[in-house]
Design an enzyme around this catalytic site. Structure first.
Site, PDB file in Angstrom:
ATOM      1  CE  LYS A  49     -41.884 -36.301 -14.261  1.00  0.00           C
ATOM      2  NZ  LYS A  49     -41.259 -35.568 -13.168  1.00  0.00           N
TER       3      LYS A  49
ATOM      4  CD  GLU B 246     -45.640 -36.334  -3.858  1.00  0.00           C
ATOM      5  OE1 GLU B 246     -46.530 -37.190  -3.678  1.00  0.00           O
ATOM      6  OE2 GLU B 246     -45.478 -35.750  -4.943  1.00  0.00           O
TER       7      GLU B 246
ATOM      8  N   GLY C 277     -44.118 -33.491 -10.564  1.00  0.00           N
ATOM      9  CA  GLY C 277     -45.585 -33.532 -10.658  1.00  0.00           C
ATOM     10  C   GLY C 277     -46.257 -32.406  -9.895  1.00  0.00           C
ATOM     11  NE  ARG C 278     -43.009 -32.386  -4.396  1.00  0.00           N
ATOM     12  CZ  ARG C 278     -42.352 -33.485  -4.729  1.00  0.00           C
ATOM     13  NH1 ARG C 278     -42.958 -34.450  -5.400  1.00  0.00           N
ATOM     14  NH2 ARG C 278     -41.078 -33.636  -4.408  1.00  0.00           N
TER      15      ARG C 278
ATOM     16  CG  HIS D 110     -68.745 -21.381  12.382  1.00  0.00           C
ATOM     17  ND1 HIS D 110     -69.429 -20.884  13.479  1.00  0.00           N
ATOM     18  CD2 HIS D 110     -68.518 -20.332  11.569  1.00  0.00           C
ATOM     19  CE1 HIS D 110     -69.623 -19.588  13.310  1.00  0.00           C
ATOM     20  NE2 HIS D 110     -69.071 -19.214  12.163  1.00  0.00           N
TER      21      HIS D 110
ATOM     22  CE  LYS E 245     -46.798 -44.519  -6.931  1.00  0.00           C
ATOM     23  NZ  LYS E 245     -45.981 -43.925  -7.990  1.00  0.00           N
TER      24      LYS E 245
HETATM   25  O1  F6P Z   1     -47.907 -39.878  -5.746  1.00  0.00           O
HETATM   26  C1  F6P Z   1     -46.637 -39.838  -6.279  1.00  0.00           C
HETATM   27  C2  F6P Z   1     -46.600 -39.206  -7.590  1.00  0.00           C
HETATM   28  O2  F6P Z   1     -45.386 -39.615  -8.114  1.00  0.00           O
HETATM   29  C3  F6P Z   1     -46.718 -37.688  -7.530  1.00  0.00           C
HETATM   30  O3  F6P Z   1     -45.534 -37.054  -7.231  1.00  0.00           O
HETATM   31  C4  F6P Z   1     -47.206 -37.375  -8.890  1.00  0.00           C
HETATM   32  O4  F6P Z   1     -47.717 -36.086  -8.969  1.00  0.00           O
HETATM   33  C5  F6P Z   1     -48.241 -38.456  -9.064  1.00  0.00           C
HETATM   34  O5  F6P Z   1     -47.659 -39.590  -8.467  1.00  0.00           O
HETATM   35  C6  F6P Z   1     -48.680 -38.753 -10.485  1.00  0.00           C
HETATM   36  O6  F6P Z   1     -47.638 -39.168 -11.301  1.00  0.00           O
HETATM   37  P1  F6P Z   1     -47.811 -39.251 -12.868  1.00  0.00           P
HETATM   38  O7  F6P Z   1     -48.081 -37.878 -13.386  1.00  0.00           O
HETATM   39  O8  F6P Z   1     -46.528 -39.808 -13.384  1.00  0.00           O
HETATM   40  O9  F6P Z   1     -48.974 -40.157 -13.163  1.00  0.00           O
END
Ligand code: F6P
Length: 535
Positions: free
Chosen positions: A203, A350, A264-265, A381, A500
C-alpha cells in the site's frame, strides 16, 4: 469519550460476574433444556453455537445494554458512512465498501473508484486464470509470485490456500514476505522468468522488506530473461503510491490501486486480492466479496441476540476483562484453513493491541487478546493438553464444515466428531472416582478433567468462497465491536514503527556507517558476536 469503567452496565457486569463466575457450564444445560436454542444463531447455511460458555440471559442483557450505552449503532453507521474513525491518521475505514456495502454517503466513491478498480482486476486476472495471457517468450504463465508483507501477504496467502479446490491447478502462487534471504532464494529456485509474473503488493510502496525483495526479483528477472525490457510485462504493483511504483519501473497499466482508507489487514477484498483472483478466477473472487457483504448486512441489521459479530465480540470481552483470560484460540477443523489463526493474529492483534483510548487516555483495563491456534486435529496432539488440564482459561473458537471437499472413507466424519467431542470434553470434563476407577492416587488426580472450559462453534455447510467471505467478515466485525467497547482506535498500528526505526539504526551500525556507542550492552554484545562470526 467517557471511561468504559464508569459505564452503568460495565459495573453491573462486574457484579454479575461475581455471581456467576463459578457456574458450571454443563449444569446450565441441565437447568435449561432450551439452552442450545436460546444461545445459538442459525443464518442461511451457518450455525453459530455459543451455548458452551459461562453466560446466561442476564449476561447477554447486560452486554446488550452496554452496547446501547456505547451507542454501537452510531459507531457502525460511522464505519459504513466513511467517517474518519481512524482518528490518529485522520482516515476513513472503508473496507466494507470493497464488497459493495455502500451507503448514500459512500455510493459515489464505490461507483467511481471501487467498480473501476475491480474491472481492472478482472481484466488482468481473467487473462492469467484463463491462460490466455502469455509470457514474453509465448509460454503460458504458470507461476504467480506475490511480494508483500503483513496485510499484503497474509490475506492472499490464506485465501489462495483455503480455496485451492476452486482454483486453476495449472497455476502456482508463491509468497515472498520475509526479508530473510531464505524466503526469496527458495521461491526463485523453483521458477523461471518465461512463465512467471510478480505482484509487488505494498500500500505504501515504502516497506523495506517488500522493496528489497522486489528489487532482488527484478534483478533476477532481468538477468535470467537476458533482457532489460521483458520485466515490464511480467511485473505488477498494487499500491496507493503510483509514482513510487512507476519509479520502480512498473508500467501504469500494470499498477492497481489500493486507497488510504483500506487498512493493510483489511485489504484482501481490494486489488491486494489480485493473486486470489488470478488463482481462483474473478467469479469466485466475487463470491468471496458477496459472502462478506452478506455479513456486513447481517451486522448492520440484526438485533443483538441474532447478531453473530456482536455476540462474539461480547463473549471475547467477557473472558478477557472479567475472567482475566489473556488468550483466545482459533481452531479450524479444516486443512484448507491452516493459515487462519495466523491471519487472524494480524487482523485482531494489530487492530486491538492498544494501550490508549481514542482520545489519548491511558487505559486501565485489558484490551486485545493474544490470538493463536492451529487446525484440528493436529492441535489436539500438540497444545490441547494445556487447554484441558492447564491452569488458564482459554476460550476457543471451533470452526468446521458439515461436508468435506474431499471424500475419503469416513475421515471427515472422524474429523467433525473430534470437533464436537472436544467442545464436549472441554465443557464437561471427567471426574475420576478416587480409588475405584484408578487405584493409584497420583494417576487418579492426573486423569481428572475439571471441565468448564468455554468455547464457541461455527459450523458451515461446506467450504465455499462465499462462506469464507462470511467467516472473515464475521471476525472483522467482531474485532470492530471489541474496539468500540474498549474505546480504542482499531485501525492504526503505530506499534510497528519503533522496531522498524531501530532496525535501520542497527543496520547502519552493522554496515559500519554509525557507531554503536549509544546502544545498550546486550545489543552491542549481540552485534559483536555477529561481526566476530562474519569476519
Ligand atoms: O506491519 C505493519 C504494516 O504496516 C501492516 O499493517 C501492513 O499490512 C504491512 O505493514 C505492509 O504494509 P504495506 O502494504 O504498505 O507494504
Amino acid at each position: 469519550m467517557s471511561d468504559l469503567t464508569n459505564k452503568k452496565s460495565w459495573n453491573k457486569l462486574i457484579n454479575h460476574h461475581k455471581l456467576i463466575k463459578n457456574n458450571s457450564i454443563y449444569s446450565l444445560f441441565k437447568r435449561d433444556p432450551e439452552r442450545f436454542k436460546n444461545f445459538s444463531i442459525e443464518d442461511e447455511n451457518l450455525l453459530f453455537d455459543f451455548s458452551k460458555n459461562n453466560i446466561d440471559e442476564d449476561t447477554l442483557q447486560l452486554f446488550e445494554n452496554l452496547l446501547d450505552e456505547l451507542k454501537i449503532k452510531d459507531e457502525i453507521k460511522f464505519l459504513f458512512d466513511g467517517k474518519k474513525i481512524n482518528n490518529s491518521e485522520k482516515r476513513q475505514v472503508l473496507h466494507p465498501l470493497l464488497r459493495g456495502s455502500f451507503t448514500k454517503k459512500t455510493k459515489n466513491l464505490y461507483e467511481k473508484e471501487v467498480v473501476k478498480s475491480l474491472f481492472k482486476m478482472k481484466k488482468i486476472s481473467d487473462g492469467f486464470f484463463n491462460e490466455r495471457k502469455l509470457g514474453y517468450s509465448g509460454e503460458k504463465i504458470k507461476n504467480i509470485v506475490n511480494i508483500g508483507i503483513g496485510g499484503s501477504d497474509l490475506g492472499p496467502k490464506l485465501i489462495c490456500n483455503a480455496l485451492d479446490n476452486y482454483s486453476n491447478q495449472n497455476l502456482d502462487v508463491f509468497f515472498i514476505s520475509n526479508i530473510d534471504p531464505t524466503n526469496l532464494s527458495k521461491v526463485l529456485s523453483k521458477i523461471n522468468p518465461q512463465n512467471t509474473i510478480f505482484i509487488i503488493s505494498s500500500k505504501s510502496f515504502g516497506t523495506i522488506e517488500t522493496l528489497k525483495n522486489a528489487e532482488a526479483c527484478k534483478k533476477w528477472f532481468i538477468k535470467n530473461s537476458s533482457s532489460t525490457i521483458y520485466y515490464k510485462e511480467h511485473f505488477f504493483a498494487v499500491t496507493s503510491d503510483f509514482d513510487k511504483a512507476r519509479k520502480f519501473g512498473i508500467e501504469s497499466d500494470n499498477i492497481l490501486k489500493v486507497w488510504d482508507w483500506v487498512g493493510g489487514r483489511y485489504s484482501l477484498w481490494s486489488s491486494v486480492g489480485l493473486p486470489i483472483s488470478i488463482k481462483i478466477g474473478y467469479k469466485n473472487f466475487e463470491k468471496l466479496l458477496d459472502g462478506a457483504k452478506y455479513i456486513d448486512n447481517h451486522f448492520i441489521k440484526k438485533p443483538f441476540r441474532k447478531n453473530i459479530p456482536m455476540i462474539m465480540g461480547c463473549i471475547g470481552i467477557w473472558y478477557n476483562n472479567f475472567f482475566n483470560s489473556d488468550t483466545h484460540a482459533i481452531l479450524p477443523y479444516d486443512e484448507y484453513l491452516k493459515n487462519l489463526p495466523q491471519y487472524l493474529q494480524q487482523a485482531d492483534m494489530e487492530s486491538n493491541g492498544k494501550h490508549i483510548t481514542k482520545d489519548g487516555k491511558e487505559i486501565n483495563y485489558q484490551t486485545g487478546q493474544i490470538i493463536w491456534g492451529d487446525r484440528g486435529t493436529n492441535g489436539q496432539h500438540a497444545f490441547y493438553q494445556l487447554i484441558h488440564q492447564g491452569t488458564k482459561i482459554i476460550p476457543c473458537d471451533f470452526i468446521g464444515f458439515s461436508k468435506s471437499l474431499n471424500k475419503y472413507d469416513n475421515l471427515h466424519e472422524i474429523l467433525i466428531s473430534n470437533l464436537i467431542g472436544q467442545t464436549m470434553a472441554l465443557m464437561k470434563g471427567k471426574k475420576t472416582n478416587n480409588g475405584k476407577e484408578v487405584s493409584d492416587f497420583v494417576l487418579s488426580k492426573s486423569k481428572n478433567f475439571k471441565g468448564n472450559k468455554p468455547s464457541n462453534t461455527l459450523l458451515f455447510d461446506v467450504l465455499t468462497p462465499r462462506n469464507l467471505g462470511k467467516l472473515i467478515a464475521i471476525y472483522e466485525h467482531k474485532i470492530f465491536v471489541q474496539g468500540c467497547i474498549w474505546g480504542i482506535n482499531s485501525f492504526d498500528q503505530w506499534g510497528v514503527e519503533l522496531g522498524k526505526e531501530l532496525a535501520n539504526d542497527v543496520l547502519d551500525i552493522l554496515s559500519g556507517n554509525k557507531s554503536d556507542k549509544k546502544l545498550d550492552s546486550s545489543s552491542t554484545g549481540q552485534l559483536k558476536f555477529i561481526k566476530k562470526i562474519n569476519t
